[in-house]
Motif scaffolding. Structure first.
Motif, short mmCIF file in Angstrom:
data_model
loop_
_atom_site.label_atom_id
_atom_site.label_comp_id
_atom_site.label_asym_id
_atom_site.label_seq_id
_atom_site.Cartn_x
_atom_site.Cartn_y
_atom_site.Cartn_z
N PHE A 186 50.05 27.95 44.26
CA PHE A 186 49.56 28.38 45.53
C PHE A 186 47.99 28.14 45.67
O PHE A 186 47.49 28.30 46.80
N CYS A 187 47.51 27.71 44.47
CA CYS A 187 45.90 27.77 44.50
C CYS A 187 45.39 26.44 44.60
O CYS A 187 45.69 25.67 43.81
N LEU B 124 34.56 37.79 40.20
CA LEU B 124 34.66 36.68 39.53
C LEU B 124 35.92 36.18 40.05
O LEU B 124 37.13 36.17 39.36
N MET B 125 36.06 35.63 41.24
CA MET B 125 37.30 34.98 41.92
C MET B 125 37.20 33.91 42.71
O MET B 125 37.82 33.36 43.36
N GLY B 126 36.10 33.08 42.25
CA GLY B 126 36.12 31.71 42.59
C GLY B 126 36.84 30.55 41.71
O GLY B 126 37.87 30.95 41.43
N GLU C 203 39.29 30.39 35.33
CA GLU C 203 39.78 31.55 34.94
C GLU C 203 38.87 32.03 34.03
O GLU C 203 38.51 31.70 32.80
N PRO C 204 38.22 33.13 34.41
CA PRO C 204 36.82 33.74 33.66
C PRO C 204 37.26 33.92 32.06
O PRO C 204 36.33 34.09 31.41
N SER D 206 44.21 35.84 35.79
CA SER D 206 45.61 35.21 35.95
C SER D 206 46.70 35.82 35.01
O SER D 206 47.69 36.06 35.10
N SER E 167 45.96 38.79 38.94
CA SER E 167 46.42 38.03 39.82
C SER E 167 48.11 37.97 39.43
O SER E 167 48.52 37.44 38.66
N GLU F 18 46.30 41.88 42.50
CA GLU F 18 46.21 41.01 43.80
C GLU F 18 47.47 40.38 43.82
O GLU F 18 48.32 39.92 43.00
N VAL G 194 49.45 37.54 46.31
CA VAL G 194 49.51 36.76 47.62
C VAL G 194 50.63 36.66 48.41
O VAL G 194 51.56 36.71 47.81
N ILE H 163 47.13 39.72 49.75
CA ILE H 163 46.19 38.58 50.21
C ILE H 163 47.10 37.79 51.08
O ILE H 163 47.90 36.98 50.55
N PRO H 164 46.84 37.63 52.31
CA PRO H 164 47.62 36.65 53.02
C PRO H 164 47.15 35.22 52.44
O PRO H 164 46.15 34.84 52.39
N TRP I 165 45.87 25.29 52.43
CA TRP I 165 44.92 24.25 52.17
C TRP I 165 45.79 23.15 52.27
O TRP I 165 46.91 23.08 52.10
N CYS J 284 39.88 32.81 49.99
CA CYS J 284 40.28 32.98 48.65
C CYS J 284 41.32 31.68 48.17
O CYS J 284 42.25 31.38 49.08
N GLY J 285 41.55 30.88 47.19
CA GLY J 285 42.17 30.10 46.84
C GLY J 285 41.87 28.61 47.53
O GLY J 285 42.61 27.64 47.40
N1 SAH Z 1 41.42 32.56 38.02
C1 SAH Z 1 41.34 33.82 38.22
C2 SAH Z 1 40.09 34.02 39.37
C3 SAH Z 1 40.20 33.05 40.56
S1 SAH Z 1 41.30 32.90 41.56
C4 SAH Z 1 42.77 34.34 38.85
O1 SAH Z 1 43.64 33.51 39.15
O2 SAH Z 1 42.75 35.55 38.93
C5 SAH Z 1 40.84 34.37 42.55
C6 SAH Z 1 42.26 34.90 43.52
O3 SAH Z 1 42.40 34.15 44.68
C7 SAH Z 1 43.29 35.08 42.77
O4 SAH Z 1 43.90 36.38 42.86
C8 SAH Z 1 44.13 33.97 43.23
O5 SAH Z 1 45.33 34.29 42.79
C9 SAH Z 1 43.66 34.10 44.66
N2 SAH Z 1 44.19 32.77 45.39
C10 SAH Z 1 44.44 31.64 44.82
N3 SAH Z 1 44.86 30.75 45.95
C11 SAH Z 1 45.16 31.54 46.93
C12 SAH Z 1 45.30 31.03 48.22
N4 SAH Z 1 45.57 29.73 48.71
N5 SAH Z 1 45.58 32.27 49.18
C13 SAH Z 1 45.31 33.24 48.76
N6 SAH Z 1 44.77 33.77 47.55
C14 SAH Z 1 44.45 32.74 46.60
#
Ligand code: SAH
Ligand code: SF4
Length: 387
Positions: free
Chosen positions: A142-143, A192-194, A197-198, A230, A250, A293, A295, A324-325, A329, A370-371
């Motif tokens: 979904f990312c 650190l959510m950009g 994977e930190p 994750s 996540s 988190e 989604v 997180i709605p 993309w 996000c994502g």
């Molecule tokens: N790699 C790490 C940090 C970056 S992702 C991780 O996965 O936690 C940051 C957050 O954005 C994560 O919770 C991820 O699941 C969320 N995310 C990724 N794609 C998304 C999307 N399309 N819509 C909403 N949240 C999303």
């Protein structure tokens, strides 16, 4: 991701320190390494401690990049530093400002790669969402970042440099004599959510976050820094011990079957392994809850049964569930759950005694939510592939 695809940490893809044209970049060095660097350039041993503090403070407290401006150092010493070192942060290529005030920066790092940084202003805080890698080795379905292969890990300089360029843009380096610890900062939190994977770039993330927390510099409390993973289980406890920041997981699914598809690292550390790891997390307490988190994907993970199962699964873990709605993309194989569905889901969790805020998507008009992040490097590559 096919079941055969190995999930691998790419820790060897980048040198620890950056040396360009024989000059070492001082940004991103730990205090000990900064001291060693100053000594190697000829700083007398007796002065090393003081010089380290001075240079550190110029870089991280005052935001100075030019040795000439380090005015409490003697001129010949400034020249010596300039001969050996540089103070370099990523180059800002573009800045977009959303109608809701969210700012997205595209910055270029060594090798011509680009990463995105997002600044989200809110009434009580300003959060900077930073990246830890160019791309990601994991392929969460979904990312958007997950559709891009890992290009490389970012260095500590490039990670803390993202904070520094945002402070530049926000005009937030304190004036001389100004106390940097005062409340009301524009940039008060880091997540650190950009991209990336930190916990697969542990050392650089740790060194950068130690710099962000250092009281003689950017000076953010460890509670204002959240690392999202994750689910790299063995590294979670280590993050608690060596970084001490807040942790977000996540989670996104309540059965292994669904989580295997959404967050494929689940095949390596499944829901049970992840939750066992979290129960053993050294910093777990009611005041330092773990954020889950989740989604919200229409018809995939958003049923009442999922909500009830989620509550059962995390029983005993001091937690907050951040809903997180889904942010769409181009080409994404999922849809966002309806507002009603998300609220019904939140209500079940809330009734079970957990805080269940629904994250309001920010900066959607500039693809900063996000994502949605995916660097221009990749976009350019795709364009050139198609012509
Ligand atoms: N790699 C790490 C940090 C970056 S992702 C991780 O996965 O936690 C940051 C957050 O954005 C994560 O919770 C991820 O699941 C969320 N995310 C990724 N794609 C998304 C999307 N399309 N819509 C909403 N949240 C999303
Ligand atoms: Fe990587 Fe996180 Fe995106 Fe998964 S959600 S692909 S771990 S950046």
């Amino acid at each position: 991701m096919s079941p055969e695809t190995p999930i691998r940490p790419d820790t060897k893809v980048m040198p620890r320190a950056e040396v360009v044209e024989g000059k070492l970049n001082l940004v991103g060095l730990t205090r000990d390494r900064l001291r060693a660097a100053l000594l190697s350039a000829g700083t007398p041993e007796k002065q090393a401690k003081m010089r380290t503090r001075q240079v550190w403070s110029w870089i991280y407290q005052k935001g100075v990049r030019d040795f000439e401006d380090m005015t409490n150092l003697a001129k010949p010493y400034r020249a010596l530093l300039a001969e050996h070192f540089e103070v370099r942060v990523p180059e800002v290529m573009t800045r977009q400002i959303s109608t809701d005030g969210t700012r997205k920066y595209l910055v270029r790092v060594a090798g011509g790669h680009e990463v995105e940084i997002v600044y989200i202003p809110e009434t009580d805080r300003g959060t900077l969402c930073i990246s830890s890698q160019v791309g990601c080795t994991l392929n969460c379905s979904f990312c958007h970042t997950g559709t891009q292969k890992l290009v490389r890990n970012l260095t500590a300089a490039e990670i803390i440099g993202q904070v520094m360029v945002a402070r530049d843009d926000l005009g937030e380096w304190p004036e001389p004599g100004h106390n940097p610890n005062v409340e009301g900062r524009l940039l008060s939190n880091i997540v650190l959510m950009g991209m990336g994977e930190p916990l697969y770039n542990f050392d650089a993330v740790r060194d950068a976050m130690k710099i962000a927390m250092d009281p003689e510099g950017i000076s953010l409390s460890r509670r204002r820094i959240t690392l999202s993973t994750s689910g790299v289980v063995p590294e979670i406890a280590r993050a608690g011990e060596e970084i001490g920041c807040m942790i977000a997981i996540s989670f996104h699914a309540t059965t292994d079957e669904v989580r295997d598809k959404l967050v494929p690292i689940n095949k390596k550390w499944n829901i049970k392994a992840l939750l066992d790891g979290l129960r053993a997390y050294p910093r777990l307490s009611n005041s330092e809850r773990i954020t889950f988190e989740y989604v919200m994907l229409k018809g995939v993970n958003d049923s009442d049964e999922d909500a009830r199962r989620l509550v059962r699964l995390i029983k005993g873990i001091p937690a907050k569930i951040n809903l997180i709605p889904f942010n769409p993309w181009p080409g994404a194989p999922y849809e966002r759950s309806s507002g009603n569905r998300i609220h019904a889901f939140a209500e079940i969790i809330h009734k079970a005694g957990y805080s269940s805020p629904i994250r309001r998507p920010r900066g959607e008009d500039i693809m900063a939510a996000c994502g949605q992040l995916k660097s221009a490097t990749e976009r350019v590559r795709n364009i050139s592939r198609s012509i």
